[in-house]
Design an enzyme around this catalytic site. Structure first.
Site, PDB file in Angstrom:
ATOM      1  N   THR A 137       0.859  -1.181   0.000  1.00  0.00           N
ATOM      2  CA  THR A 137       0.000   0.000   0.000  1.00  0.00           C
ATOM      3  C   THR A 137       0.899   1.235   0.000  1.00  0.00           C
ATOM      4  O   THR A 137       2.122   1.116   0.099  1.00  0.00           O
ATOM      5  CB  THR A 137      -0.859   0.055   1.274  1.00  0.00           C
ATOM      6  OG1 THR A 137       0.006   0.334   2.392  1.00  0.00           O
ATOM      7  CG2 THR A 137      -1.562  -1.264   1.530  1.00  0.00           C
ATOM      8  N   LYS A 183       7.251   2.849   1.757  1.00  0.00           N
ATOM      9  CA  LYS A 183       8.448   3.406   2.394  1.00  0.00           C
ATOM     10  C   LYS A 183       8.176   3.981   3.783  1.00  0.00           C
ATOM     11  O   LYS A 183       9.111   4.333   4.500  1.00  0.00           O
ATOM     12  CB  LYS A 183       9.013   4.544   1.526  1.00  0.00           C
ATOM     13  CG  LYS A 183       9.596   4.083   0.202  1.00  0.00           C
ATOM     14  CD  LYS A 183      10.312   5.227  -0.491  1.00  0.00           C
ATOM     15  CE  LYS A 183       9.455   5.936  -1.511  1.00  0.00           C
ATOM     16  NZ  LYS A 183       9.111   5.168  -2.705  1.00  0.00           N
ATOM     17  N   VAL A 213      14.077   1.702  -2.272  1.00  0.00           N
ATOM     18  CA  VAL A 213      14.974   2.589  -3.019  1.00  0.00           C
ATOM     19  C   VAL A 213      15.405   1.878  -4.297  1.00  0.00           C
ATOM     20  O   VAL A 213      15.885   0.740  -4.241  1.00  0.00           O
ATOM     21  CB  VAL A 213      16.235   2.927  -2.200  1.00  0.00           C
ATOM     22  CG1 VAL A 213      17.084   3.964  -2.927  1.00  0.00           C
ATOM     23  CG2 VAL A 213      15.870   3.422  -0.817  1.00  0.00           C
ATOM     24  N   ALA A 252      13.617   0.620  -6.674  1.00  0.00           N
ATOM     25  CA  ALA A 252      12.744  -0.511  -7.041  1.00  0.00           C
ATOM     26  C   ALA A 252      13.477  -1.839  -6.944  1.00  0.00           C
ATOM     27  O   ALA A 252      14.030  -2.169  -5.902  1.00  0.00           O
ATOM     28  CB  ALA A 252      12.152  -0.307  -8.430  1.00  0.00           C
ATOM     29  N   GLU A 287       3.569  10.987 -10.403  1.00  0.00           N
ATOM     30  CA  GLU A 287       2.337  10.821  -9.629  1.00  0.00           C
ATOM     31  C   GLU A 287       1.262  11.663 -10.320  1.00  0.00           C
ATOM     32  O   GLU A 287       1.591  12.596 -11.059  1.00  0.00           O
ATOM     33  CB  GLU A 287       2.543  11.338  -8.208  1.00  0.00           C
ATOM     34  CG  GLU A 287       3.567  10.552  -7.397  1.00  0.00           C
ATOM     35  CD  GLU A 287       3.180   9.112  -7.163  1.00  0.00           C
ATOM     36  OE1 GLU A 287       1.986   8.850  -6.937  1.00  0.00           O
ATOM     37  OE2 GLU A 287       4.066   8.234  -7.242  1.00  0.00           O
ATOM     38  N   ASP A 336      10.152  12.585  -2.025  1.00  0.00           N
ATOM     39  CA  ASP A 336      10.328  11.169  -2.304  1.00  0.00           C
ATOM     40  C   ASP A 336      11.813  10.826  -2.371  1.00  0.00           C
ATOM     41  O   ASP A 336      12.260   9.820  -1.797  1.00  0.00           O
ATOM     42  CB  ASP A 336       9.622  10.821  -3.620  1.00  0.00           C
ATOM     43  CG  ASP A 336       9.741   9.349  -3.932  1.00  0.00           C
ATOM     44  OD1 ASP A 336       9.284   8.537  -3.103  1.00  0.00           O
ATOM     45  OD2 ASP A 336      10.319   9.003  -4.979  1.00  0.00           O
ATOM     46  N   LYS A 360      14.029   8.351   0.267  1.00  0.00           N
ATOM     47  CA  LYS A 360      14.926   7.265  -0.154  1.00  0.00           C
ATOM     48  C   LYS A 360      16.324   7.478   0.416  1.00  0.00           C
ATOM     49  O   LYS A 360      16.988   6.538   0.872  1.00  0.00           O
ATOM     50  CB  LYS A 360      14.985   7.196  -1.678  1.00  0.00           C
ATOM     51  CG  LYS A 360      13.682   6.689  -2.291  1.00  0.00           C
ATOM     52  CD  LYS A 360      13.688   6.817  -3.797  1.00  0.00           C
ATOM     53  CE  LYS A 360      12.407   6.246  -4.392  1.00  0.00           C
ATOM     54  NZ  LYS A 360      12.234   6.641  -5.796  1.00  0.00           N
TER      55      LYS A 360
HETATM   56 MG    MG Z   1      15.999  -1.581  -4.514  1.00  0.00          MG
END
Ligand code: MG
Ligand code: ASP
Length: 803
Positions: free
Chosen positions: A537, A561, A591, A593, A650, A661, A665
């Protein structure tokens, strides 16, 4: 010659008795040489005992006796049982008058069950044209005079048997009563409950049979009780030594003493199923192949007695007193455990003996209580014993760790030194789960991983698709069975013990509303092991459930995150709880993906490599924006609009442009290095001009052109051959408590690593002491549902490999 033994269930009315007749006819028609040994039919022995107990209390027993009789003759009206019932009538009458009976009388009563059984089968077989011969075991097996539990006199019994079979051999099928025998005065004795197995083993021994076939109502011995462990497998072959361990720990089919006559003559024993007789069953032989763990055996109804005392250290004779007191009351102890401090001793006894055992011990240690040498004697009733047959301590950590990981903490365990058997005492309400966990771990049929997925949007939906698609392949290759037992959104949950299927999207509409406790309860009630909760989520509140999930046995994986960027206090608390419950939390996709970034940093850091700086383009959307704007001669707003249209940002692109964002990260990476930075410590260059930060998204989307002048200006002011990049930069003295975290727009040489990034790729440069000026560079697609879902999937697989 083969000995066929049929138990009570095989001989019951209905299907059973017909099957028995079929099996015997088959063998005879095949020209096989066989001898048949029988138990009483159904529960006859128990019923005779019950009637006897009514008679002794002078209660009316006639009705029950009549029911018993009807059972014996049902469907066989021409079968005559007058003799047996005349005997029974006389015996019961006598007992009723006297108000008492001896063990001798009891043996006479019980023996009728076997007599009727063998006579009936002989009768049926004869009607079918088989040359059957009723053989009364009392005329063959001679015993001492210990009624109820008589010991055979071998020489004499053997002679009787050999003589009898010399007379009745060849095409004759001797149908022998099991269980019953006689003493030297020709009085009836019995060999103890389940004694027809013993009779069969003795006959096999005396006659040098090639095999003893024990027909039961199960298809053999299993790696665990299939009623409790659905994955249990039939064992093809077992040694007597192993079978002996099983017998000792409650597998009803065998008894240690029945095995001895077989071992003596090296006669194999086959456990077969009357109701599925084509099945080859389990073969038990003297061969000890020593090939690992064979089976899990369970004692369900036991109690754990714990005697504790400070004054027991070094005191001689305490254990002897315990056993003597218990022996006096005929209470058998199956497991004992005592530490070298001798502070206490744990004993396992049969459940229905626990109260008496406690009383006896309290009496025995009365003066020690008084002297305070003994403090307490407690009884824990709700326990069961699991024995792992074939297990020694060299690999015991595997099932043990699996139990702990699944929050089953044994109360006590011990091992036998020669027999290869480790036994664990667990709470009864955890027995089912414990058995399945151990079974999955040991027999590795495949390890079941039970997954709950929260959030089924782009990433979550893709993940479910990926798991369902590759589950079969993974099971084959890695012996891991990925079972998605729950999918939930913010309102509804879909629960399915055996896993959701491809219809889950429509099924969840029918799902129910829920709280996290409903999920936990479901997992508990269905004894689900190896639990993983996945948070896909973007919710700020779902994180509140993390600790509850960990406390209830879930490992965690999140692409969300939030949990890692809340206050440092929560960050620490979560990790503390994870440690405490031996759970893991993986979040590789937080971080970059699916890029293997966090794991790499973790490993470097753990191995003592000093990471001095981490720098890079962390955001796929902003990567695309500045890569394209720097290269093409186009307006900033035009490129931004393109990124929006392609779905790279977004819905409100300000969420990307504000830099938060990237900041999050960067913070996650900093915390991996044990820096205790908070989000507010980050210096973030917000890319949105101040006058455009407020207001709704649509208004902002109409005013994108207002950004053009600002960014054209920045672009034009660069040195030659330079490009713009929006980067995160963690630097400073990273040995201190906090690092410096910058999120900013920079101009870099086109030929540099950062300058060469293309499309919407992410890039991370990790500078370390040993690698010097040359950073480790990790680069690639750092956003998108497919790669993120893949990354989450990777975390799940990594979790399945730990422990
Ligand atoms: Mg990663
Ligand atoms: N009928 C006896 C019993 O129930 C003996 C046997 O079944 O083996 O114990």
């Amino acid at each position: 010659m083969k000995i066929l033994k049929f138990g009570g269930k095989s001989l019951s009315n209905g299907e059973g008795i017909h099957k028995v007749v079929d099996i015997i006819e088959d063998k005879v028609n095949n020209g096989e040489l066989i001898t048949v040994v029988l138990s009483a039919r159904g529960k006859s022995t128990d019923e005779l005992e019950a009637i006897l107990n009514k008679a002794v209390r002078s209660e009316s027993y006639q009705k029950q006796l009549e029911v018993f009789k009807q059972y014996q003759v049902a469907n066989y009206p021409s079968f005559n049982v007058d003799d047996e019932f005349e005997t029974l009538d006389k015996l019961f009458e006598g007992v009723s008058l006297l108000g008492d009976y001896s063990k001798r009388i009891k043996d006479q009563v019980l023996s009728q069950g076997e007599v009727i059984s063998a006579k009936l089968l002989t009768h049926i077989l004869k009607e079918k044209g088989v040359n059957a011969n009723f053989t009364d075991g009392r005329e063959l097996i001679k015993t001492d005079g210990k009624f109820g539990e008589a010991e055979p006199l071998d020489k004499l019994s053997k002679k009787n048997v050999v003589d009898h079979f010399r007379k009745y051999n060849g095409a004759t099928v001797n149908v022998v009563t099991g269980f019953i025998a006689s003493n030297m005065n020709n009085e009836t004795t019995t060999l103890g409950r389940n004694g027809s197995n013993y009779t069969a083993a003795l006959l096999a021994n005396y006659l040098d049979a090639e095999e003893l076939q024990n027909f039961t109502h199960v298809s053999g011995i299993y790696t665990a009780n299939p009623d409790l462990v659905p994955d249990a497998k039939k064992i093809e072959k077992l040694s007597f030594t192993e079978a002996n361990e099983l017998a000792y720990f409650g597998a009803n089919i065998l008894h240690a003493k029945t095995i001895i006559p077989l071992i003596e003559k090296n006669i194999p024993l086959r456990i077969l199923n009357t109701f599925d007789h084509k099945n080859k069953g389990t073969l038990i032989t003297a061969e000890n192949d020593e090939k690992g763990i064979k089976s899990l055996s369970v004692l369900e109804n036991v109690s754990l007695i714990n005697l504790e005392g400070r004054g027991l250290l070094g005191k001689v004779g305490v254990d002897a007193r315990i056993f003597k007191a218990l022996a006096y009351k005929n209470i058998s102890v199956s497991i004992i455990s005592q530490g070298s401090s001798e502070r206490g001793i744990g004993l396992v006894v049969e459940g229905d003996k626990a109260i008496e055992a406690k009383k006896v011990l309290e009496q025995e240690f009365e003066t020690d209580f008084y002297k305070r040498d003994v403090n307490t004697i407690t009884v824990e009733n709700n326990v069961s014993v699991i024995s792992i047959i074939g297990q020694d301590l060299s690999t015991f950590h595997r099932p043990y760790n699996a139990l702990i990981k699944n929050q089953v903490i044994p109360l006590l365990f011990n091992n036998t030194i020669s027999g290869k058997n480790v036994s664990l005492v667990v709470y009864k309400n955890q027995l089912h789960k414990a058995l399945n966990v151990i079974h999955g771990e040991i027999f590795g049929v495949s390890k079941k991983i039970n997954i709950a997925i929260f959030g089924h949007g782009l990433v979550g939906g893709t993940l479910i698709y990926q798991i369902l698609k590759s589950a079969k392949k993974i099971e084959k290759r890695k012996k891991i069975d990925l079972n998605i037992f729950a999918v939930a959104n913010s309102k509804k949950i879909l629960l399915s013990k055996n896993g959701i299927d491809t219809n889950w999207r429509s099924d969840i509409i029918e799902g129910s509303s829920y709280g996290i406790e409903d999920l936990i309860k479901f997992a508990d009630e269905h004894h689900l092991e190896n639990l993983i909760a996945i948070d896909n989520t973007a919710s700020k509140v779902f994180v509140d459930n993390y600790i509850t999930l960990v406390e209830n046995g879930f490992d965690l994986v999140s692409s969300n995150k939030v949990a890692n960027t809340l206050g440092f206090d929560f960050y620490k608390e979560l990790r503390l709880k994870l440690d405490e419950h031996q759970k893991k939390y993986f979040y590789e996709t937080n971080v970059g993906a699916g890029l293997p970034l966090i794991d790499t940093i973790k490993l470097l850091h753990l191995s003592g490599e000093n990471i001095t700086r981490i720098k890079g383009v962390f955001s796929g959307s902003l990567s695309y924006l500045f890569n394209t704007f720097s290269k093409d001669d186009r307006k900033f707003s035009e490129v931004l609009q393109e990124a929006i249209d392609k779905g790279f940002t977004e819905p409100d692109p300000r969420e990307d442009l504000c830099g938060n964002d990237v900041g999050r990260k960067l913070l996650i990476l900093a915390r991996e290095l044990d820096l205790s930075n908070e989000f507010t410590d980050i210096n973030i260059h917000n890319l949105i001009p101040e006058n455009l930060r407020e207001g709704d998204a649509n208004k902002f989307l109409e005013r994108l052109e207002e950004l053009d002048a600002v960014y054209q200006n920045i672009k034009d002011e660069q040195k030659p051959n330079h490009v713009l990049r929006y980067i995160g930069d963690l630097h400073g003295d990273l040995f201190k408590e906090k690092g410096i975290l910058d999120v900013k727009l920079v101009s870099v040489e086109e030929s540099s690593a950062l300058g060469q990034v293309k499309g919407s790729d992410s890039i991370f440069e990790i500078y370390t002491e040993s690698y010097g000026d040359q950073p480790i560079v990790i680069q690639g697609a750092g956003a998108g549902a497919a790669v993120t879902a893949r990354g989450v999937f990777g975390d799940i697989l990594r979790l399945t490999e730990k422990g």
